[in-house]
Scaffold this motif. Structure first.
Motif, PDB file in Angstrom:
ATOM      1  N   THR A  36      73.058  -8.837 121.263  1.00  0.00           N
ATOM      2  CA  THR A  36      72.360  -8.135 121.533  1.00  0.00           C
ATOM      3  C   THR A  36      73.082  -6.863 120.957  1.00  0.00           C
ATOM      4  OG1 THR A  36      73.667  -7.527 123.239  1.00  0.00           O
ATOM      5  CG2 THR A  36      72.340  -9.097 124.186  1.00  0.00           C
ATOM      6  N   ASN A  39      70.261  -4.370 118.720  1.00  0.00           N
ATOM      7  CA  ASN A  39      69.071  -3.693 119.895  1.00  0.00           C
ATOM      8  C   ASN A  39      69.293  -1.810 119.747  1.00  0.00           C
ATOM      9  OD1 ASN A  39      67.532  -5.613 120.049  1.00  0.00           O
ATOM     10  ND2 ASN A  39      69.063  -6.568 122.149  1.00  0.00           N
ATOM     11  N   CYS A  40      70.656  -2.240 119.250  1.00  0.00           N
ATOM     12  CA  CYS A  40      71.683  -0.849 119.952  1.00  0.00           C
ATOM     13  C   CYS A  40      70.522   0.664 118.952  1.00  0.00           C
ATOM     14  CB  CYS A  40      72.664  -0.477 118.832  1.00  0.00           C
ATOM     15  SG  CYS A  40      73.579   0.906 118.781  1.00  0.00           S
ATOM     16  N   ILE A  41      70.083   1.203 120.092  1.00  0.00           N
ATOM     17  CA  ILE A  41      69.564   3.009 119.950  1.00  0.00           C
ATOM     18  C   ILE A  41      69.991   3.499 118.975  1.00  0.00           C
ATOM     19  CG2 ILE A  41      67.347   1.459 120.201  1.00  0.00           C
ATOM     20  CD1 ILE A  41      67.935   3.801 122.772  1.00  0.00           C
ATOM     21  N   CYS A  43      72.288   5.034 120.926  1.00  0.00           N
ATOM     22  CA  CYS A  43      71.831   6.628 121.740  1.00  0.00           C
ATOM     23  C   CYS A  43      73.333   7.726 122.122  1.00  0.00           C
ATOM     24  CB  CYS A  43      71.744   5.962 122.970  1.00  0.00           C
ATOM     25  SG  CYS A  43      71.955   5.595 124.354  1.00  0.00           S
ATOM     26  N   ARG A  61      79.619   3.678 120.230  1.00  0.00           N
ATOM     27  CA  ARG A  61      77.926   3.763 119.794  1.00  0.00           C
ATOM     28  C   ARG A  61      78.906   3.791 117.675  1.00  0.00           C
ATOM     29  NH1 ARG A  61      76.630   6.768 116.012  1.00  0.00           N
ATOM     30  NH2 ARG A  61      77.808   8.659 115.466  1.00  0.00           N
ATOM     31  N   CYS A  94      74.540   1.242 129.033  1.00  0.00           N
ATOM     32  CA  CYS A  94      73.961   1.056 127.938  1.00  0.00           C
ATOM     33  C   CYS A  94      72.701   0.869 128.466  1.00  0.00           C
ATOM     34  CB  CYS A  94      74.349  -0.020 127.670  1.00  0.00           C
ATOM     35  SG  CYS A  94      73.613  -0.215 125.883  1.00  0.00           S
ATOM     36  N   PRO A  95      72.250   1.615 127.843  1.00  0.00           N
ATOM     37  CA  PRO A  95      69.994   1.386 127.829  1.00  0.00           C
ATOM     38  C   PRO A  95      69.930   0.116 127.225  1.00  0.00           C
ATOM     39  CG  PRO A  95      70.417   2.691 126.530  1.00  0.00           C
ATOM     40  CD  PRO A  95      72.227   2.143 126.668  1.00  0.00           C
ATOM     41  N   LYS A  96      70.791  -0.595 126.443  1.00  0.00           N
ATOM     42  CA  LYS A  96      69.784  -1.515 126.266  1.00  0.00           C
ATOM     43  C   LYS A  96      70.929  -3.006 126.379  1.00  0.00           C
ATOM     44  CE  LYS A  96      66.421  -0.415 123.101  1.00  0.00           C
ATOM     45  NZ  LYS A  96      65.026  -0.857 123.706  1.00  0.00           N
ATOM     46  N   LYS A  97      71.552  -3.226 127.637  1.00  0.00           N
ATOM     47  CA  LYS A  97      72.099  -4.087 127.978  1.00  0.00           C
ATOM     48  C   LYS A  97      72.786  -4.590 126.578  1.00  0.00           C
ATOM     49  CE  LYS A  97      70.946  -3.168 131.925  1.00  0.00           C
ATOM     50  NZ  LYS A  97      71.172  -2.161 132.432  1.00  0.00           N
ATOM     51  N   ILE A  98      73.678  -3.947 126.561  1.00  0.00           N
ATOM     52  CA  ILE A  98      74.951  -4.355 124.915  1.00  0.00           C
ATOM     53  C   ILE A  98      75.352  -5.109 125.602  1.00  0.00           C
ATOM     54  CG2 ILE A  98      75.526  -3.747 123.107  1.00  0.00           C
ATOM     55  CD1 ILE A  98      73.269  -2.456 122.121  1.00  0.00           C
ATOM     56  N   LEU A 214      66.251  -3.701 115.249  1.00  0.00           N
ATOM     57  CA  LEU A 214      65.064  -2.589 115.558  1.00  0.00           C
ATOM     58  C   LEU A 214      63.775  -2.779 115.257  1.00  0.00           C
ATOM     59  CD1 LEU A 214      68.091  -0.253 114.966  1.00  0.00           C
ATOM     60  CD2 LEU A 214      67.266  -0.595 116.894  1.00  0.00           C
TER      61      LEU A 214
END
Ligand code: SF4
Ligand code: SF4
Length: 214
Positions: A36, A39-41, A43, A61, A94-98, A214
């Protein structure tokens, strides 16, 4: 001439391509849930949630960005994962469930394995001493563990605490001897085999090409 990169995640703001490890992200991504990572954005929610981030040399981050960028040496020499209290706030928000906490554990394991964990920092010393004791004796002897921790981090405190230690020992609250299992040789055979398997897996992981999600 070697190519030079500029990243905001790099400690000095610049890095030569040859100093980066292109297989590092794939290595970390191969831990369960580690994939995962891509998938980090960026944020920054994890850093905002982390109660320890003001004390860390790199925020969560930034650690994720550095892993993806191949900053192996900087990540493994960092204090960040040793300060991580495993509270899981970052992973929950985490919005990306990392699985950031699991990634912190993975970097700790690698730092110990490669002998780059901070030498006198209490958390890393305790982890290393615990690991060494279990590896050689099959048990952790708490009295010895505490003594070794203080002697390796702050010997003057060890002297101040000697009286309390002796009282606890005389009341049978802690033991000062080394406890050990009977069949240490069998344990060491198992650990050597696991080390060999992990070495082979680590080499295989470095051959996996990095895919950015990404
Ligand atoms: S909260 Fe998740 S997506 Fe956002 S920066 Fe942290 S790891 Fe990346
Ligand atoms: S699990 Fe670690 S990195 Fe995540 S918020 Fe808690 S202390 Fe910070």
């Amino acid at each position: 001439m070697a190519k030079k990169y500029y990243f905001d995640c790099c400690p000095e703001g610049e890095q030569y391509e040859a100093e980066l490890d292109p297989g590092f992200a794939a290595e970390i991504a191969s831990i369960p849930g580690g994939e995962t990572l891509f998938n980090c954005i960026q944020c920054g929610t994890c850093s905002g949630m982390c109660p320890l981030s003001p004390e860390m040399d790199f925020t969560p981050r930034r650690i994720i960005a550095m892993i993806r960028g191949g900053f192996r040496s900087e990540v493994l020499n960092s204090y960040t994962s040793w300060l991580c209290a495993s509270c899981y706030s970052c992973a929950v928000e985490c919005p990306k469930k990392i699985k950031i906490t699991d990634i912190m554990y993975a970097t700790k394991r690698l730092a110990i394995r490669e002998g780059v964990a901070p030498k006198r920092f209490p958390v890393s010393v305790l982890a290393r001493e615990f690991f060494n004791s279990v590896e050689s004796k099959g048990r952790s002897s708490e009295g010895r563990l505490i003594m070794r921790l203080y002697l390796k981090t702050n010997p003057f405190s060890a002297l101040k605490l000697a009286g309390m230690g002796l009282r606890l020992w005389s009341q049978g609250r802690i033991g000062l001897g080394a406890e050990s299992i009977e069949k240490k040789s069998e344990l060491q055979t198992i650990l050597r085999t696991l080390d060999k398997v992990e070495d082979e897996e680590s080499k295989a992981r470095k051959r996996i090409p990095v895919k950015e999600g990404l």
